[in-house]
Design a protein around this motif. Sequence first.
Motif, short mmCIF file in Angstrom:
data_model
loop_
_atom_site.label_atom_id
_atom_site.label_comp_id
_atom_site.label_asym_id
_atom_site.label_seq_id
_atom_site.Cartn_x
_atom_site.Cartn_y
_atom_site.Cartn_z
N THR A 38 46.98 45.15 27.24
CA THR A 38 47.79 46.26 26.73
C THR A 38 47.07 47.07 25.66
O THR A 38 47.39 48.23 25.44
CB THR A 38 49.13 45.75 26.17
N ALA A 39 46.08 46.47 25.00
CA ALA A 39 45.34 47.18 23.94
C ALA A 39 44.28 48.12 24.50
O ALA A 39 43.88 49.06 23.82
CB ALA A 39 44.68 46.17 23.01
N VAL A 49 46.29 48.62 37.93
CA VAL A 49 45.84 48.43 36.55
C VAL A 49 44.44 49.03 36.42
O VAL A 49 43.52 48.65 37.15
CB VAL A 49 45.81 46.93 36.17
N SER A 50 44.30 49.97 35.49
CA SER A 50 43.02 50.62 35.28
C SER A 50 42.46 50.29 33.90
O SER A 50 43.09 50.57 32.88
CB SER A 50 43.15 52.14 35.43
N CYS A 51 41.28 49.68 33.91
CA CYS A 51 40.53 49.39 32.69
C CYS A 51 39.17 50.07 32.81
O CYS A 51 38.14 49.53 32.43
CB CYS A 51 40.37 47.89 32.51
N TYR A 52 39.18 51.27 33.35
CA TYR A 52 37.96 52.02 33.64
C TYR A 52 37.28 52.48 32.36
O TYR A 52 37.92 53.08 31.49
CB TYR A 52 38.31 53.23 34.52
N SER A 53 36.00 52.19 32.24
CA SER A 53 35.15 52.69 31.16
C SER A 53 35.74 52.47 29.77
O SER A 53 35.93 53.40 29.01
CB SER A 53 34.86 54.18 31.39
N PRO A 60 40.05 41.54 30.37
CA PRO A 60 41.17 41.39 29.43
C PRO A 60 42.18 40.34 29.89
O PRO A 60 42.37 40.13 31.08
CB PRO A 60 41.83 42.77 29.42
N THR A 61 42.84 39.71 28.93
CA THR A 61 43.92 38.80 29.23
C THR A 61 45.20 39.60 29.40
O THR A 61 45.29 40.74 28.96
CB THR A 61 44.10 37.78 28.09
N GLY A 62 46.19 39.01 30.05
CA GLY A 62 47.50 39.66 30.16
C GLY A 62 47.67 40.62 31.31
O GLY A 62 48.64 41.37 31.34
N ILE A 63 46.76 40.59 32.27
CA ILE A 63 46.94 41.43 33.47
C ILE A 63 47.97 40.72 34.34
O ILE A 63 47.85 39.53 34.63
CB ILE A 63 45.61 41.62 34.23
N GLY A 64 48.99 41.45 34.75
CA GLY A 64 50.10 40.86 35.50
C GLY A 64 49.71 40.35 36.87
O GLY A 64 48.84 40.91 37.54
#
Length: 186
Positions: A38-39, A49-53, A60-64
């Motif tokens: 979430t941070a 879920v996008s954690c791009y760049s 990350p932890t906490g991905i559903g």
Amino acid sequence: DMMPKMALSRGFHFHVVLLVAALVNSHFRTEVNAVNCTAVCDDCLAEIVSCYSRNLESVPTGIGAQAKQLYLDQNQLSALPTGIFHHMTNLQTLSLNGNQLSALPTGIFHHMTNLQTLSLNGNQLSALPTGIFDHLTNLRGLYLNGNQLSALPTGIFDHLTNLRGLYLNGNQLSALPTGIFDHLTN
């Protein structure tokens, strides 16, 4: 008679201090490296879920667990812990393009039986473990281009019976095992 007890006491005290210091250091290191989704990412509990760049050095932890698409492209990932994706059994797309992955742990994808697209372009993979893709029977697209693969294990694609696209360009492959594509009927 008091001397040996005192020496034992000092030795014991010394070991306790070292143990506490090691535990504190380990806890601190974990806190610093563990980033909650979430941070840094978008929609951590959604299907996409996008954690791009995001300059991430770890997943990350906490991905559903309900995530169907996970994008971790263009980060600083250099290693993946073995069980990091085990709870993500609904994933259909996993994209790890443009990271610094040099190796994949055996079993990293074993719980991803719904995966349809796996993108590992532009990493530094030099080898793949035997059986790494064996549980990905629904995989349709496998992107391994732009790595440093110089050889592929015999039977690496044998269980990928639904595969429609395999991308290996931009590697250092000079020879392939006989029959490596025999089970790819699509």
